[in-house]
Design an enzyme around this catalytic site. Structure first.
Site, PDB file in Angstrom:
ATOM      1  N   GLY A 262       0.632  -1.067  -0.029  1.00  0.00           N
ATOM      2  CA  GLY A 262      -0.105   0.070   0.140  1.00  0.00           C
ATOM      3  C   GLY A 262       0.779   1.383   0.024  1.00  0.00           C
ATOM      4  O   GLY A 262       1.480   1.586   1.091  1.00  0.00           O
TER       5      GLY A 262
ATOM      6  N   ASN B  79       2.833  -2.511  -4.340  1.00  0.00           N
ATOM      7  CA  ASN B  79       1.445  -1.952  -4.393  1.00  0.00           C
ATOM      8  C   ASN B  79       0.555  -2.774  -5.466  1.00  0.00           C
ATOM      9  O   ASN B  79       1.484  -3.229  -6.302  1.00  0.00           O
ATOM     10  CB  ASN B  79       1.637  -0.469  -4.972  1.00  0.00           C
ATOM     11  CG  ASN B  79       0.222   0.408  -4.788  1.00  0.00           C
ATOM     12  OD1 ASN B  79      -0.249   0.760  -3.641  1.00  0.00           O
ATOM     13  ND2 ASN B  79      -0.538   0.327  -5.808  1.00  0.00           N
TER      14      ASN B  79
ATOM     15  N   THR C  27      -1.133  -1.749  -7.914  1.00  0.00           N
ATOM     16  CA  THR C  27      -0.801  -0.834  -9.213  1.00  0.00           C
ATOM     17  C   THR C  27       0.921  -0.626  -9.102  1.00  0.00           C
ATOM     18  O   THR C  27       1.426   0.052  -8.530  1.00  0.00           O
ATOM     19  CB  THR C  27      -1.482   0.520  -9.074  1.00  0.00           C
ATOM     20  OG1 THR C  27      -2.806   0.207  -8.957  1.00  0.00           O
ATOM     21  CG2 THR C  27      -1.153   1.131 -10.651  1.00  0.00           C
TER      22      THR C  27
ATOM     23  N   LYS D 223      -7.144   0.107   2.300  1.00  0.00           N
ATOM     24  CA  LYS D 223      -8.477   0.419   2.754  1.00  0.00           C
ATOM     25  C   LYS D 223      -9.134  -0.745   3.617  1.00  0.00           C
ATOM     26  O   LYS D 223      -9.080  -1.945   3.132  1.00  0.00           O
ATOM     27  CB  LYS D 223      -9.404   0.502   1.559  1.00  0.00           C
ATOM     28  CG  LYS D 223     -10.698   1.079   2.135  1.00  0.00           C
ATOM     29  CD  LYS D 223     -11.743   1.448   0.633  1.00  0.00           C
ATOM     30  CE  LYS D 223     -12.937   1.896   1.203  1.00  0.00           C
ATOM     31  NZ  LYS D 223     -13.799   2.265  -0.312  1.00  0.00           N
TER      32      LYS D 223
ATOM     33  N   ASN E 115      -7.334   0.884   9.544  1.00  0.00           N
ATOM     34  CA  ASN E 115      -8.566   1.503  10.490  1.00  0.00           C
ATOM     35  C   ASN E 115      -9.545  -0.014  10.356  1.00  0.00           C
ATOM     36  O   ASN E 115     -10.884   0.531  10.311  1.00  0.00           O
ATOM     37  CB  ASN E 115      -8.926   2.526  10.205  1.00  0.00           C
ATOM     38  CG  ASN E 115      -8.242   3.576  10.908  1.00  0.00           C
ATOM     39  OD1 ASN E 115      -7.716   3.458  11.706  1.00  0.00           O
ATOM     40  ND2 ASN E 115      -8.040   4.989  10.317  1.00  0.00           N
TER      41      ASN E 115
ATOM     42  N   GLY F 150      -1.226   9.196  14.008  1.00  0.00           N
ATOM     43  CA  GLY F 150      -0.395  10.317  13.637  1.00  0.00           C
ATOM     44  C   GLY F 150      -0.497  10.850  12.283  1.00  0.00           C
ATOM     45  O   GLY F 150       0.166  11.840  12.136  1.00  0.00           O
TER      46      GLY F 150
ATOM     47  N   LYS G 123      -7.550   1.776  19.035  1.00  0.00           N
ATOM     48  CA  LYS G 123      -7.356   2.461  17.897  1.00  0.00           C
ATOM     49  C   LYS G 123      -8.673   3.089  17.903  1.00  0.00           C
ATOM     50  O   LYS G 123      -9.124   4.526  17.717  1.00  0.00           O
ATOM     51  CB  LYS G 123      -6.889   2.160  16.867  1.00  0.00           C
ATOM     52  CG  LYS G 123      -6.914   3.097  15.521  1.00  0.00           C
ATOM     53  CD  LYS G 123      -6.030   4.272  15.855  1.00  0.00           C
ATOM     54  CE  LYS G 123      -5.649   5.012  14.792  1.00  0.00           C
ATOM     55  NZ  LYS G 123      -6.341   5.660  13.723  1.00  0.00           N
TER      56      LYS G 123
ATOM     57  N   HIS H 129      -9.289   5.562  20.854  1.00  0.00           N
ATOM     58  CA  HIS H 129      -8.334   6.660  20.411  1.00  0.00           C
ATOM     59  C   HIS H 129      -9.174   7.499  19.585  1.00  0.00           C
ATOM     60  O   HIS H 129      -9.121   8.808  19.755  1.00  0.00           O
ATOM     61  CB  HIS H 129      -7.061   6.078  20.051  1.00  0.00           C
ATOM     62  CG  HIS H 129      -6.213   6.996  19.176  1.00  0.00           C
ATOM     63  ND1 HIS H 129      -5.116   7.729  19.775  1.00  0.00           N
ATOM     64  CD2 HIS H 129      -6.270   7.612  18.008  1.00  0.00           C
ATOM     65  CE1 HIS H 129      -4.677   8.663  19.136  1.00  0.00           C
ATOM     66  NE2 HIS H 129      -5.449   8.349  17.951  1.00  0.00           N
TER      67      HIS H 129
ATOM     68  N   TYR I  91     -11.878  12.638  18.009  1.00  0.00           N
ATOM     69  CA  TYR I  91     -12.765  13.315  17.419  1.00  0.00           C
ATOM     70  C   TYR I  91     -13.645  14.185  18.310  1.00  0.00           C
ATOM     71  O   TYR I  91     -14.308  15.336  18.068  1.00  0.00           O
ATOM     72  CB  TYR I  91     -13.846  12.478  16.757  1.00  0.00           C
ATOM     73  CG  TYR I  91     -13.082  11.626  15.505  1.00  0.00           C
ATOM     74  CD1 TYR I  91     -12.021  12.047  14.937  1.00  0.00           C
ATOM     75  CD2 TYR I  91     -13.707  10.290  15.269  1.00  0.00           C
ATOM     76  CE1 TYR I  91     -11.321  11.385  14.041  1.00  0.00           C
ATOM     77  CE2 TYR I  91     -12.883   9.765  14.133  1.00  0.00           C
ATOM     78  CZ  TYR I  91     -11.899   9.980  13.606  1.00  0.00           C
ATOM     79  OH  TYR I  91     -11.121   9.463  12.565  1.00  0.00           O
TER      80      TYR I  91
END
Length: 234
Positions: free
Chosen positions: A11, A34, A36, A77, A104, A131, A185, A188, A193
């Site tokens: 990625g 990757n 691509t 993703k 995520n 970060g 996470k 966190h 937010y």
């Protein structure tokens, strides 16, 4: 050729590129891959030029360049792409090799993937990486969880590239089994937010509140803007 790389990263968006460069700066040899493959060539010819970063144009080539136990980290993703890459990796890996999801992902999905990958004889880590682009390049907060047996094999890399607090203590440690890393996470992110919402609402109140000494006063607005930088964090 004898395998040279400590870890592979799949990625090459900005986060992936920056984390690779961070790892390179700390003495680790990374294989970049990757889907691509043109992105691999562009990365090696530009951002990674002059580094020890290696490139691969296929999963098989990437795996062939890795020392054992092989460590493969995905920054893709969340959702279906993670499952698809796991399926592509499995035929090329051996018992004891490690698949790492640094995206995520929902912790429930990581729970499922840990059991699935362990059932194939491999190890799995789901880790939060916080970060943003700057953190990835210069020191993120890293929250790994999953197969406990995998931790000793990634500890030096993760703690080496992570942000440090007073006393050079790394912002990274083992969180727990299954989806614990992605759960932390998630919490966190919720706190982050919430902080952003609080800052935004406070700023909006000060901006619209009439009268001297508040943000209706240009000096108040200026002080608020200057103070915003202190709230930026991982």
């Amino acid at each position: 050729m004898e395998p040279q790389a400590d870890i592979a990263l799949i990625g090459l968006a900005v986060m992936g590129q920056n984390l690779i460069l961070n790892m390179n700066d700390h003495g680790f040899t990374v294989v970049a891959y990757n889907r691509t493959t043109e992105k691999v060539d562009h990365f090696l010819a530009n951002e990674a030029k002059g580094t020890k970063v290696l490139g691969a144009h296929s999963i098989a080539e990437m795996v062939s360049k890795l020392k054992k136990p092989r460590r493969v980290m995905m920054l893709v993703k969340a959702g279906k792409p993670v499952d698809e890459f796991i399926e592509q990796l499995l035929p090329h890996l051996e018992a004891g090799d490690i698949i790492i999801d640094g995206g995520n992902s929902l912790f429930d999905d990581t729970n499922r993937r840990v059991k699935y990958v362990e059932g194939k004889g491999l190890l799995y880590i789901g880790t939060g990486v916080s970060g943003g682009e700057e953190g990835a390049r210069h020191g993120p907060s890293i929250m790994p969880g999953g197969s406990p047996a995998a931790w000793p094999h990634v500890k030096n890399i993760f703690q080496g590239v992570s942000a440090k607090v007073e006393g050079n203590v790394p912002c990274c440690d083992w969180v727990g089994e299954q989806g614990a890393g992605h759960y932390v996470k998630m919490v966190h992110n919720g706190i982050e937010y919430g902080d952003m919402q609080l800052i935004g609402e406070a700023y909006n109140i000060l901006k619209k509140w009439p009268g001297p000494g508040r943000a209706g006063d240009a000096r108040g607005l200026c002080r608020m803007e200057q103070g915003r930088a202190r709230f930026l964090s991982h």
